[in-house]
Design an enzyme around this catalytic site. Structure first.
Site, PDB file in Angstrom:
ATOM      1  N   ASN A   1       0.863  -1.191   0.000  1.00  8.23           N
ATOM      2  CA  ASN A   1       0.000   0.000   0.000  1.00  8.23           C
ATOM      3  C   ASN A   1       0.894   1.235   0.000  1.00  8.23           C
ATOM      4  OD1 ASN A   1      -2.458   1.574   0.439  1.00  8.23           O
ATOM      5  ND2 ASN A   1      -1.697   1.894   2.511  1.00  8.23           N
TER       6      ASN A   1
ATOM      7  N   HIS B   1       1.124   5.223   1.210  1.00  8.90           N
ATOM      8  CA  HIS B   1       0.515   6.160   2.156  1.00  8.90           C
ATOM      9  C   HIS B   1       1.309   7.471   2.113  1.00  8.90           C
ATOM     10  CE1 HIS B   1      -1.769   7.363   5.698  1.00  8.90           C
ATOM     11  NE2 HIS B   1      -0.641   7.880   6.144  1.00  8.90           N
TER      12      HIS B   1
HETATM   13  C1  GRF Z   1      -2.103   8.921  -2.643  1.00 11.29           C
HETATM   14  O1  GRF Z   1      -1.767  10.065  -1.920  1.00 11.29           O
HETATM   15  C2  GRF Z   1      -1.819   7.690  -1.818  1.00 11.29           C
HETATM   16  O2  GRF Z   1      -0.705   7.834  -0.986  1.00 11.29           O
HETATM   17  C3  GRF Z   1      -3.067   7.567  -0.979  1.00 11.29           C
HETATM   18  O3  GRF Z   1      -4.106   7.934  -1.857  1.00 11.29           O
HETATM   19  C4  GRF Z   1      -3.611   8.811  -2.852  1.00 11.29           C
HETATM   20  C5  GRF Z   1      -3.941   8.229  -4.193  1.00 11.29           C
HETATM   21  O4  GRF Z   1      -3.639   9.114  -5.255  1.00 11.29           O
HETATM   22  N1  GRF Z   1      -3.227   6.237  -0.426  1.00 11.29           N
HETATM   23  P1  GRF Z   1      -3.769   8.632  -6.749  1.00 11.29           P
HETATM   24  O5  GRF Z   1      -5.181   8.093  -6.947  1.00 11.29           O
HETATM   25  O6  GRF Z   1      -2.737   7.581  -7.002  1.00 11.29           O
HETATM   26  O7  GRF Z   1      -3.543   9.859  -7.578  1.00 11.29           O
END
Ligand code: GRF
Length: 203
Positions: A109, A111
């Protein structure tokens, strides 16, 4: 031997795009073989389709609830013979129904903070909390995801980004996102290298 990757998304899909580009350019020895979204209207699905990738949405309401939707999603990932699942902006907690089907396929994942700091918060809330805390450095983390855990699990990659004077949550997010796009590719590359290492050791 190219690593087969499944990606789960819910939103705009910029991390998915970073992976699509890296696979296409040969910067990582991986192939995205399936994209699953929790939402039908996710722009990420469009990105997948534009790239010619198999992609489907599993909205809980149309699939008999969260567990049934995630079970079906996991079945599709397994059917696509994924060797790694990447949660790239997937906004749901994964329940037992998902993990039971997925078995021992590793899941990672991304984050938008330097975990364990600022875990358990969603996207913009993370950056607001970082600004409120007054720290000067933040960043992003790619970590293993496991049953029953949220923003925990072994860290695979972390990248830092400065917090600058005058930042608001959107500006900070944009700076961290640039690092996310590098980190997610680095993380997948680690799994691809591990696969190649195992193959060479067996040869
Ligand atoms: C990212 O900031 C990721 O870290 C978090 O959700 C966001 C997703 O952004 N879990 P994207 O859809 O990849 O542009």
């Amino acid at each position: 031997m190219t690593l087969r990757v499944g990606v789960c998304v819910s939103g705009r899909g910029t991390n998915l795009q970073a992976l699509i580009d890296a696979c296409r350019d040969g910067r990582v020895d991986a192939r995205i073989v399936y994209v699953a979204s929790s939402r039908k209207a996710a722009p990420a699905l469009e990105r997948a389709k534009l790239a010619g990738l198999p992609a489907e949405a599993f909205p809980p309401a149309a699939n008999g609830g969260r567990d049934a939707a995630q079970q079906l999603m996991a079945r599709r990932l397994v059917a696509a013979e994924v060797e790694l699942v990447v949660l790239a902006g997937y906004d749901r907690i994964l329940g037992d129904a998902f993990w039971d089907v997925l078995g021992d396929v590793p899941v990672i994942n991304i984050h938008p903070s330097l975990l364990p700091a600022f875990g358990g918060l969603n996207r913009l809330k993370v950056h607001e909390a970082v600004l409120a805390a007054g720290v000067s450095v933040t960043g992003c983390t790619v970590h293993r995801a496991h049953r029953g855990m949220l923003d925990e699990g072994e860290i695979v990659v972390q990248r830092r980004a400065p917090v600058l004077r005058g930042d608001d949550a959107e500006r900070l997010e944009a700076r961290v996102l640039e690092q996310e796009h590098i980190a997610i590719v680095e993380a997948v590359a680690q799994f691809a290298a591990a696969k190649e290492g195992t193959r060479l050791a067996r040869a």
